[in-house]
Design a protein around this motif. Sequence first.
Motif, short mmCIF file in Angstrom:
data_model
loop_
_atom_site.label_atom_id
_atom_site.label_comp_id
_atom_site.label_asym_id
_atom_site.label_seq_id
_atom_site.Cartn_x
_atom_site.Cartn_y
_atom_site.Cartn_z
N ARG A 72 -22.12 47.10 -71.77
CA ARG A 72 -22.32 47.99 -70.33
C ARG A 72 -21.76 49.24 -70.61
O ARG A 72 -21.04 49.79 -71.16
N GLY A 73 -22.53 49.87 -69.36
CA GLY A 73 -22.10 51.15 -69.02
C GLY A 73 -20.90 51.23 -68.33
O GLY A 73 -20.36 52.16 -68.41
N THR A 74 -20.41 50.58 -68.14
CA THR A 74 -18.36 50.58 -67.28
C THR A 74 -18.07 49.77 -68.74
O THR A 74 -16.77 50.14 -68.25
N ARG B 113 -22.84 55.66 -74.23
CA ARG B 113 -22.96 54.95 -73.06
C ARG B 113 -24.37 55.13 -72.11
O ARG B 113 -24.68 54.79 -70.99
N GLU C 234 -31.54 60.87 -65.32
CA GLU C 234 -30.78 60.19 -65.21
C GLU C 234 -29.30 60.64 -64.73
O GLU C 234 -28.87 60.76 -63.33
N ARG D 226 -21.19 56.46 -59.44
CA ARG D 226 -20.21 55.80 -58.51
C ARG D 226 -19.22 55.62 -58.29
O ARG D 226 -18.45 55.22 -57.37
N SER E 177 -26.51 52.27 -72.65
CA SER E 177 -25.66 50.99 -71.68
C SER E 177 -25.61 50.69 -70.71
O SER E 177 -25.91 49.65 -69.53
N ARG E 178 -26.55 51.81 -70.34
CA ARG E 178 -26.67 51.89 -69.07
C ARG E 178 -28.17 50.85 -68.43
O ARG E 178 -28.60 51.42 -67.46
N LYS E 179 -29.14 51.02 -69.09
CA LYS E 179 -30.66 50.90 -69.40
C LYS E 179 -31.03 49.42 -69.11
O LYS E 179 -30.20 48.88 -69.13
N GLU E 180 -31.87 49.82 -67.93
CA GLU E 180 -32.48 48.06 -67.03
C GLU E 180 -33.52 47.92 -67.50
O GLU E 180 -34.28 48.22 -67.24
#
Length: 462
Positions: free
Chosen positions: A410-412, A394, A335, A342, A397-400
């Motif tokens: 969450r990743g943000t 981080r 990744e 972003r 926390s980005r995994k979906e």
Amino acid sequence: MASSPLKRTVVKSRPYQATSTSAGLLGLAALLVWASGCAGVDKPEPGPRLPNVDQPFLVAPSTGYPLTMGPAEGDRVDEAFENLIQYGERDQAISVSRQILGRDPDFHPATLLAAQVAFLDGDVGQARELLTPRAVELSQYTGWQLLLGRSAEAQDDFVAAFEAYANVASRNRAAKGKTDALRPRVVQILTLRIEDDLQKGRTEDATEELARMERLLPDETLTLESAAAVARATDNPEAELQALARLSARSPDDRSLAERRANLELVVGDAGAGLRVFQELVAENPEDEHLQDQLARAEFLWRLQLLPIEARDLVNRRELSRGDFAALLYWLFPEVKYGQGRQVRIANDVLDQPYREEIVRVVNLGIMDVDERLHQFSPTRAVSRSEALTAMVRLLSRKEPPLACVGGVRGTDRLGAETVCRVGINCGLLTSGSDCRRTGSVSGSEAIELSRLTLNLLGIPQ
């Protein structure tokens, strides 16, 4: 003079050391002056003076002398020695020694004769003082080393005695017998000295004792174990691996030894060899979860050999910088390598860094932070444990779909220390809160293990 009995093991007494060659010569001069001053004193009738127990260690001064000497001087000191031993003619021996040394101070057999007189007078300290300054130079001088060993033994300095005897053991039966008899005690003494030094944090002293042990007793199992302990204490994994490889060959069924060696192979040796050890251990113990985990780690480290050399080099570093850590994330996590950031975040201190591209990608993905006020990443500063853990949280926390262990993070999100600790423990990156409270920098091996656990949670093939 009968020798002192071997009463005890002296653990921390250090080897006898004469202050200098000049000190030995001053002692010899004093002995000679004292002897000449006593020449007129009435003495008992001469008689044999050498106890049977000491007889093998006092030999004619010319015995084994490795340098060239004239026959006249050699005959004189040998004759004086015979008269000393057979008839107790100590004054004659002192006179001969004094006369020869007056002409040639470096005629060592004459110094040995004086030391023999001192020994027979019961002054073993004087004998050692005369002999020790030239012990290394005359390591092959049989008569010298025999008396030096016997004098050290009489003072319970068994290590020094063993060293002297060992110098001539290949050519003298008495010396060989002494090395065989003293070996177990000397192994014990040196091992305990090293253990004591390490326990008290005296690594330099332990290293010096180990060097002596390796010189005198290179093939002893306790020497190899001591070498491994000193290497571990001084953070020298290459030396530890070398010692453990030899120990493993002697104890192939020792599982803990095999595991330690395999782990070192994975980090600083042959990763394939380390992997094979864990494969064999798992085959023998298929239900052992600990070994299963070790095997998975070994397979991961072995696959790291496929990475570019600059990435492999990071694994062995004792401390990673923030730039190093960013590069490691880039190479290990798809990744990071292929993902799209972003936002564009500016770090003006990475332009001349070797990992500039890797740092920019990690920063723009929001995995590592930039000082927004100064627009600096600080790539050369050591990465802290909290920064490394935050990066892993981080990534998780980005995994979906979201992982249950992240608990809605969450990743943000901006992550505080408590959140990072909670997620780290819930997801198995940490074993306890005390692990989370640990501070300091992160080594390459620690970063690799955190990355392996994170990749497992993300379901990314390794």
